[in-house]
Design an enzyme around this catalytic site. Structure first.
Site, mmCIF file in Angstrom:
data_model
loop_
_atom_site.group_PDB
_atom_site.id
_atom_site.type_symbol
_atom_site.label_atom_id
_atom_site.label_comp_id
_atom_site.label_asym_id
_atom_site.label_seq_id
_atom_site.Cartn_x
_atom_site.Cartn_y
_atom_site.Cartn_z
ATOM 1 N N CYS A 105 1.143 -1.248 0.162
ATOM 2 C CA CYS A 105 -0.182 0.078 -0.154
ATOM 3 C C CYS A 105 0.844 1.068 -0.070
ATOM 4 O O CYS A 105 2.201 1.501 0.779
ATOM 5 C CB CYS A 105 -0.674 0.244 1.431
ATOM 6 S SG CYS A 105 -2.305 2.205 1.373
ATOM 7 N N CYS A 112 -3.150 14.752 3.823
ATOM 8 C CA CYS A 112 -4.435 14.722 3.031
ATOM 9 C C CYS A 112 -5.695 16.032 3.069
ATOM 10 O O CYS A 112 -5.246 16.402 4.754
ATOM 11 C CB CYS A 112 -5.391 13.367 3.159
ATOM 12 S SG CYS A 112 -6.408 12.969 2.290
ATOM 13 N N CYS A 119 -10.771 9.464 9.799
ATOM 14 C CA CYS A 119 -9.677 9.031 9.140
ATOM 15 C C CYS A 119 -8.614 9.610 9.748
ATOM 16 O O CYS A 119 -8.424 10.920 9.854
ATOM 17 C CB CYS A 119 -9.814 9.123 7.748
ATOM 18 S SG CYS A 119 -8.005 8.902 6.773
ATOM 19 N N GLU A 165 -5.122 11.567 -1.632
ATOM 20 C CA GLU A 165 -6.349 11.098 -2.336
ATOM 21 C C GLU A 165 -4.930 11.184 -4.090
ATOM 22 O O GLU A 165 -4.454 12.066 -4.497
ATOM 23 C CB GLU A 165 -7.315 12.468 -2.858
ATOM 24 C CG GLU A 165 -7.890 12.425 -3.767
ATOM 25 C CD GLU A 165 -8.560 11.320 -3.927
ATOM 26 O OE1 GLU A 165 -8.306 10.847 -5.098
ATOM 27 O OE2 GLU A 165 -9.554 10.490 -2.721
ATOM 28 N N SER A 196 -6.915 3.661 -5.167
ATOM 29 C CA SER A 196 -8.521 4.177 -4.921
ATOM 30 C C SER A 196 -8.974 5.508 -4.602
ATOM 31 O O SER A 196 -7.977 6.766 -4.118
ATOM 32 C CB SER A 196 -8.929 3.694 -3.322
ATOM 33 O OG SER A 196 -9.326 3.923 -2.431
ATOM 34 N N ASN A 297 -10.750 0.837 12.071
ATOM 35 C CA ASN A 297 -9.688 0.618 13.023
ATOM 36 C C ASN A 297 -9.872 2.001 14.238
ATOM 37 O O ASN A 297 -9.686 3.205 13.174
ATOM 38 C CB ASN A 297 -8.329 1.163 12.695
ATOM 39 C CG ASN A 297 -7.873 -0.294 11.865
ATOM 40 O OD1 ASN A 297 -7.727 -1.571 12.802
ATOM 41 N ND2 ASN A 297 -7.452 -0.977 10.640
#
Length: 355
Positions: A105, A112, A119, A165, A196, A297
């Site tokens: 990942c 962000c 998040c 993003e 994503s 999470n």
């Protein structure tokens, strides 16, 4: 001015650069092989490349712009890397082990700006985009870590789901994909690469027009505008109706399945009502839709959100299945380390501020 990472160039760009600097075209193939097949640590190791080309590369490029700051290893084999970049910024990269292979990942931005209220990645605002070279180098560093273990393991899958993003860094994202997908190099199949997005509709149109068949995942997290706007600020700019129109265009162009990411938040978006709404939203293209239900999470800074009860997750899953929606539950990797995306980076920055 600092030198650029050589990993930032596609094969065609490297060929063009070398020939424009007086080198023969075959030098590009030599250099590319040393970078991605033999994975050298310095230009001087490219022993079948002439000195003139080596000096040219050393004058203009570097191989290392990321320095490993912290490595956390989980009992399940997940490894989270915290890398320090040349400008001192920190980013996260995660290696995950699955039955089908090794997946990495990657991060595409420092911080962000999407502003999802649950998040960890958004705790620190966007500082800048990563260059294509900095994104590729994350894969290279993980692969070199695997090489050092001597088990002949290779990165087989990539998910562009780290901090930031991806579609907001579109040009660098696409160069990264072309580099890692190139069959003369790492040769990671397009169908093994997933990008994503939080739902930048205008960029989904652009992504649909590209010539590469990578996978698309959309972070949906709610089936109606009121709820989605309350947890994802991006929905104000790209409400669900506008997002789904871009989805229709993507499906017409690509005819490829889209994964819809759905974080399960206790008593927020995990009721039967939301499951029914989600099934209705996806009904018309359910044959090309897959819903990934993700148990949340928890993040210290967002104590208002908790993971849905397992009974709620199961009921949500069954409601979708009853209505013909393909779905599954994705349990986290690395539960015994800083599992949430952006969590390790945020902790380390806060520690340094406290010193």
């Amino acid at each position: 001015m600092s030198k650029e990472s050589i990993y930032g160039m596609t094969y065609d760009q490297l060929t063009e650069w070398l020939t424009s600097h007086g080198q023969k075209r075959f030098r590009a193939e030599q250099v590319w092989s040393w970078l991605y097949k033999k994975r050298v640590a310095s230009f001087s190791e490219m022993n079948n490349v002439n000195n003139e080309t080596i000096e040219l590369l050393e004058e203009n490029f570097v191989l290392h712009t990321l320095e490993e700051d912290i490595r956390q290893e989980s009992k399940d084999g997940t490894i989270k890397f915290l890398f320090k970049m040349a400008d001192g910024n920190l980013i996260e990269t995660v290696l995950m082990r699955f039955h089908y292979g090794l997946s990495v990942c990657v991060t595409t931005q420092v911080g962000c700006n999407i502003g999802c209220s649950f998040c960890a990645s958004g705790l620190l605002r966007k500082n800048r985009d990563l260059t294509s070279g900095e994104i590729v180098e994350q894969i290279m560093n993980v692969q070199k870590h695997l090489d050092a273990q001597g088990k002949d393991e290779r990165v087989s899958h990539i998910v562009v789901m780290g901090i930031g993003e991806p579609l907001d860094n579109f040009t660098n994202l696409m160069d990264f994909i072309y580099v890692v997908n190139d069959d003369k190099g790492l040769n990671i199949g397009a169908r093994h690469i997933t990008v994503s997005t939080s739902g930048l509709a205008h960029k989904i149109y652009e992504f649909a027009d590209t010539d590469i068949q990578v996978n698309l995942a959309i972070s949906l997290h709610a089936p109606n505008d009121e709820l989605r706007t309350s947890i994802m600020k991006i929905n104000k700019a790209f409400p669900i109706e506008k997002l789904m129109k871009s989805v229709e265009y993507y499906l017409q162009k690509k005819n490829r399945r889209i994964t819809y990411e759905y974080i399960m938040l206790r008593d927020v978006n995990d009721h039967r009502e939301e499951a029914i709404q989600l099934a209705k939203l996806l009904h018309n293209h359910r044959h090309l839709a897959y819903v990934n239900l993700i148990p949340y999470n928890t993040v210290d800074e967002h104590i208002e959100y908790q993971r849905s009860e397992s009974t709620s997750i199961q009921a949500f899953y069954e409601t979708l299945k009853e209505r013909g929606i393909n779905c599954g539950v994705r349990w986290e990797n690395g539960a015994d380390i800083d599992a949430a995306c952006g969590q390790l980076r945020s902790k380390q920055i806060n520690k340094k501020k406290a010193i």
